[in-house]
Design an enzyme around this catalytic site. Structure first.
Site, PDB file in Angstrom:
ATOM      1  N   CYS A  85       0.857  -1.186   0.000  1.00  0.00           N
ATOM      2  CA  CYS A  85       0.000   0.000   0.000  1.00  0.00           C
ATOM      3  C   CYS A  85       0.899   1.244   0.000  1.00  0.00           C
ATOM      4  CB  CYS A  85      -0.875  -0.027   1.251  1.00  0.00           C
ATOM      5  SG  CYS A  85      -1.822   1.474   1.495  1.00  0.00           S
TER       6      CYS A  85
ATOM      7  N   CYS B 262       0.364   3.214   3.596  1.00  0.00           N
ATOM      8  CA  CYS B 262       0.806   2.733   4.914  1.00  0.00           C
ATOM      9  C   CYS B 262       1.889   1.664   4.837  1.00  0.00           C
ATOM     10  CB  CYS B 262      -0.384   2.201   5.709  1.00  0.00           C
ATOM     11  SG  CYS B 262      -0.985   0.607   5.117  1.00  0.00           S
TER      12      CYS B 262
ATOM     13  N   CYS C 195      -6.013  -4.964 -19.464  1.00  0.00           N
ATOM     14  CA  CYS C 195      -7.001  -3.910 -19.200  1.00  0.00           C
ATOM     15  C   CYS C 195      -6.345  -2.561 -18.956  1.00  0.00           C
ATOM     16  CB  CYS C 195      -7.876  -4.300 -18.019  1.00  0.00           C
ATOM     17  SG  CYS C 195      -6.967  -4.498 -16.479  1.00  0.00           S
TER      18      CYS C 195
ATOM     19  N   CYS D 243      -7.349  -1.030   1.356  1.00  0.00           N
ATOM     20  CA  CYS D 243      -6.323  -1.555   2.272  1.00  0.00           C
ATOM     21  C   CYS D 243      -6.954  -1.761   3.643  1.00  0.00           C
ATOM     22  CB  CYS D 243      -5.168  -0.558   2.343  1.00  0.00           C
ATOM     23  SG  CYS D 243      -3.942  -0.967   3.602  1.00  0.00           S
TER      24      CYS D 243
ATOM     25  N   CYS E  84      -5.283   0.793   6.336  1.00  0.00           N
ATOM     26  CA  CYS E  84      -5.448   2.254   6.373  1.00  0.00           C
ATOM     27  C   CYS E  84      -6.647   2.742   5.578  1.00  0.00           C
ATOM     28  CB  CYS E  84      -4.178   2.951   5.898  1.00  0.00           C
ATOM     29  SG  CYS E  84      -3.949   2.886   4.113  1.00  0.00           S
TER      30      CYS E  84
ATOM     31  N   HIS F 279      -8.165   3.416  -0.966  1.00  0.00           N
ATOM     32  CA  HIS F 279      -8.814   2.810  -2.131  1.00  0.00           C
ATOM     33  C   HIS F 279      -7.725   2.258  -3.044  1.00  0.00           C
ATOM     34  CE1 HIS F 279     -11.541   2.321  -5.570  1.00  0.00           C
ATOM     35  NE2 HIS F 279     -10.572   2.854  -6.301  1.00  0.00           N
TER      36      HIS F 279
ATOM     37  N   ASP G 181     -13.442 -12.592 -12.917  1.00  0.00           N
ATOM     38  CA  ASP G 181     -13.101 -13.106 -14.248  1.00  0.00           C
ATOM     39  C   ASP G 181     -11.590 -13.317 -14.397  1.00  0.00           C
ATOM     40  OD1 ASP G 181     -12.190 -10.532 -14.344  1.00  0.00           O
ATOM     41  OD2 ASP G 181     -13.544  -9.852 -15.914  1.00  0.00           O
TER      42      ASP G 181
ATOM     43  N   ARG H 243      -9.725 -11.358 -10.380  1.00  0.00           N
ATOM     44  CA  ARG H 243      -8.863 -10.348 -10.997  1.00  0.00           C
ATOM     45  C   ARG H 243      -8.920  -9.097 -10.134  1.00  0.00           C
ATOM     46  NH1 ARG H 243     -10.151  -6.214 -14.962  1.00  0.00           N
ATOM     47  NH2 ARG H 243     -12.204  -7.186 -15.210  1.00  0.00           N
TER      48      ARG H 243
HETATM   49 ZN   LIG Z   1      -2.713   1.011   3.555  1.00  0.00          ZN
END
Ligand SMILES: [Zn+2]
Length: 140
Positions: free
Chosen positions: A54, A57, A72, A102, A105, A108, A115, A123
């Site tokens: 992350c 954090c 993708c 996460c 913390c 996002h 899929d 995924r």
């Molecule tokens: Zn985090």
């Protein structure tokens, strides 16, 4: 709903990410669930051995062995480190998706879709800006 262990204000996260030299998109992505443009992230086509953490954090989220090319435009993984990621139902943009944050913390990270490749069939479609790569740990 469980609260993440680490909680900071927007100003504190902004300062922390700037100090770490994170990508400019990192704050909007991790704290306001923005999505970076596909094929722009530094880890989209990054295949070195190591682990992904992350960016906020430092919690370990993925091993490089589970990364695959989903085509993708975002870094994609078939499996997360157990317990590292918390899932939420996301009904934004007229879709029902599973948001991933996460566990430590609340950052996002992206979304998870059913899929992916075997054996998990998952995924994890991640924003590169929310990740921080560390080369293989341990002795060289
Ligand atoms: Zn985090």
């Amino acid at each position: 709903m469980t609260n993440p262990r680490i909680q900071k204000s927007d100003a504190e996260w902004k300062a922390l990410l700037a100090e770490k030299g994170a990508e400019p998109a990192a704050f909007e992505v991790t704290r306001h669930a923005a999505t970076e443009r596909p094929f722009t992230g530094k880890y989209e086509a990054h295949w070195a051995d190591g682990s992904y953490h992350c960016v906020c954090c430092g919690a370990k989220l993925f091993d490089s062995g589970t990364k695959f090319d989903a085509g993708c435009g975002w870094p994609s993984f078939s499996q997360a480190v157990p317990g590292a990621i918390t899932e939420h139902v996301d009904r934004s943009h007229g879709m029902v998706r599973t948001e991933t944050v996460c566990s430590n913390c609340g950052a996002h990270l992206g979304h998870v879709f059913p899929d992916g490749p075997a054996p998990t069939g998952l995924r994890y479609c991640m924003n590169s800006a929310s990740l921080d790569f560390a080369p293989e740990d341990g002795q060289a």
